[in-house]
Design an enzyme around this catalytic site. Structure first.
Site, PDB file in Angstrom:
ATOM      1  CG  HIS A 263      67.206  57.421 136.890  1.00  0.00           C
ATOM      2  ND1 HIS A 263      66.436  58.424 136.350  1.00  0.00           N
ATOM      3  CD2 HIS A 263      67.642  56.669 135.850  1.00  0.00           C
ATOM      4  CE1 HIS A 263      66.413  58.279 135.030  1.00  0.00           C
ATOM      5  NE2 HIS A 263      67.133  57.214 134.702  1.00  0.00           N
TER       6      HIS A 263
ATOM      7  N   GLY B  12      66.825  52.791 128.783  1.00  0.00           N
ATOM      8  CA  GLY B  12      65.444  53.014 129.187  1.00  0.00           C
ATOM      9  C   GLY B  12      64.486  52.450 128.158  1.00  0.00           C
ATOM     10  N   GLY B  13      63.959  53.322 127.303  1.00  0.00           N
ATOM     11  CA  GLY B  13      62.915  52.951 126.355  1.00  0.00           C
ATOM     12  C   GLY B  13      63.208  51.683 125.562  1.00  0.00           C
TER      13      GLY B  13
ATOM     14  N   GLY C 177      65.284  59.912 127.364  1.00  0.00           N
ATOM     15  CA  GLY C 177      63.926  59.844 126.834  1.00  0.00           C
ATOM     16  C   GLY C 177      63.636  60.893 125.771  1.00  0.00           C
TER      17      GLY C 177
ATOM     18  CB  SER D 274      68.361  58.743 123.534  1.00  0.00           C
ATOM     19  OG  SER D 274      67.339  59.547 124.110  1.00  0.00           O
TER      20      SER D 274
ATOM     21  CD  GLU E 177      63.357  59.120 134.633  1.00  0.00           C
ATOM     22  OE1 GLU E 177      63.006  58.039 135.144  1.00  0.00           O
ATOM     23  OE2 GLU E 177      63.668  59.227 133.433  1.00  0.00           O
TER      24      GLU E 177
ATOM     25  CG  ASN F 287      65.606  52.505 134.560  1.00  0.00           C
ATOM     26  OD1 ASN F 287      64.668  51.985 135.159  1.00  0.00           O
ATOM     27  ND2 ASN F 287      65.944  53.779 134.716  1.00  0.00           N
ATOM     28  CD1 TRP F 288      62.790  46.877 131.701  1.00  0.00           C
ATOM     29  CD2 TRP F 288      61.253  45.758 132.910  1.00  0.00           C
ATOM     30  NE1 TRP F 288      62.859  45.548 131.343  1.00  0.00           N
ATOM     31  CE2 TRP F 288      61.928  44.847 132.072  1.00  0.00           C
ATOM     32  CE3 TRP F 288      60.247  45.276 133.760  1.00  0.00           C
ATOM     33  CZ2 TRP F 288      61.621  43.488 132.060  1.00  0.00           C
ATOM     34  CZ3 TRP F 288      59.945  43.926 133.756  1.00  0.00           C
ATOM     35  CH2 TRP F 288      60.629  43.040 132.906  1.00  0.00           C
ATOM     36  CE  LYS F 289      64.102  55.759 132.296  1.00  0.00           C
ATOM     37  NZ  LYS F 289      64.349  57.078 131.730  1.00  0.00           N
TER      38      LYS F 289
ATOM     39  CD  GLU G 195      70.814  57.034 132.919  1.00  0.00           C
ATOM     40  OE1 GLU G 195      70.655  56.022 132.220  1.00  0.00           O
ATOM     41  OE2 GLU G 195      69.896  57.509 133.628  1.00  0.00           O
TER      42      GLU G 195
HETATM   43  P1  13P Z   1      66.125  56.307 127.682  1.00  0.00           P
HETATM   44  O1  13P Z   1      67.017  55.189 127.169  1.00  0.00           O
HETATM   45  O2  13P Z   1      64.677  56.038 127.524  1.00  0.00           O
HETATM   46  O3  13P Z   1      66.580  57.641 127.186  1.00  0.00           O
HETATM   47  O4  13P Z   1      66.375  56.331 129.285  1.00  0.00           O
HETATM   48  C1  13P Z   1      67.657  56.356 129.772  1.00  0.00           C
HETATM   49  C2  13P Z   1      67.601  56.158 131.235  1.00  0.00           C
HETATM   50  O5  13P Z   1      67.163  57.016 131.971  1.00  0.00           O
HETATM   51  C3  13P Z   1      68.067  54.876 131.771  1.00  0.00           C
HETATM   52  O6  13P Z   1      68.162  54.926 133.152  1.00  0.00           O
END
Ligand code: 13P
Length: 248
Positions: A95, A231-232, A172, A210, A97, A9-11, A166
């Site tokens: 998600h 994510g990251g 994050g 994470s 967010e 997930n590149w966000k 999640e």
């Molecule tokens: P991180 O891997 O950066 O914690 O993000 C997880 C996430 O929200 C994937 O959708």
């Protein structure tokens, strides 16, 4: 055993130049027939670029949100049919967010999942508790409520969704759920899906929060963890590939 799914997930990250470098590096490191399904979920403006680079490869792609509406006067929204036009196999819905910053309700998330399914796109439905909810002992109730709204709306088609657990406190933050904590919640979600469809074994349950090359193998070894939503670490080709290699 279910084939695992590792989805990035590149966000809201990337640029034409950065995406090209990242995708070329990921594609170069992916075996022709990886042991797991692999995908990247990218910002909508880059779907055409990702489609052009990834078509015919082992790397699938998707979006990070979809409209709950089919078409029409919804300025700024992107429909499921539009995502299908660009070859999306997946779309993330709900998600945390989006639930947190865009006020998405359980019902809105369910409607989005249904739109995706109707367009032949697999929704990756995110559920998860906040730290305060975990501390209050509400984890199970929260994730069950979030998933129940989707099951209520999509009915037997729940066998076609992917679920991503999640925990909000792990996103994050570098604070991963332990494999045991994640497995405990995944078992609850698995039981809920089993009660909703005889095809529950088809439903992949991903862990997100994470996940990185150091913790991926232990998480992915849990009986009810069928993959990861990254994510990251999905923004760094080598880290993403190392997680893919941990998914056997
Ligand atoms: P991180 O891997 O950066 O914690 O993000 C997880 C996430 O929200 C994937 O959708």
């Amino acid at each position: 055993m279910t084939r695992k799914l590792i989805a990035g997930n590149w966000k809201m990250n990337g640029s034409l130049a950065d995406n090209e470098a990242l995708l070329r590096a990921v594609l170069a490191g992916l075996p022709a027939a990886p042991a797991a399904d692999v995908a990247v979920c990218v910002p909508a403006p880059y779907l055409a670029q990702v489609q052009a680079l990834c078509q015919g490869t082992a790397l699938a792609w998707g979006a990070q949100d979809v409209s709950a509406h089919e078409r029409g006067a919804y300025t700024g929204e992107v429909s499921a049919a539009m995502l299908r036009d660009f070859g999306c196999r997946y779309v993330i819905v709900g998600h945390s967010e989006r639930r947190q910053y865009h006020g998405e309700s359980d019902e809105a998330v369910a409607a989005k999942a249904q739109r995706a399914l109707a367009a032949g796109i697999t929704p990756i439905v995110c559920v998860g508790e906040t730290e305060a909810q975990r501390d209050a002992g509400q984890t199970e109730a929260v994730v069950k409520r979030q998933l129940a709204a989707v099951i209520h709306t999509v009915g037997h088609c729940v066998s076609e969704i992917v679920v991503a657990y999640e925990p909000v406190w792990a996103i994050g933050t570098g604070k991963t759920a332990t494999p045991e904590q994640a497995q405990a919640v995944h078992a609850v979600l698995r039981a809920q899906i089993k009660a909703a469809t005889p095809q529950a074994a088809r439903v992949k349950l991903l862990y997100g929060g994470s996940m990185n090359p150091a913790n991926a193998a232990a998480l992915l070894a849990q009986p009810d963890i069928d993959g990861g939503l990254i994510g990251g670490a999905s923004l760094k080709a080598e880290e993403f590939l190392r997680i893919v290699r941990a998914a056997v």
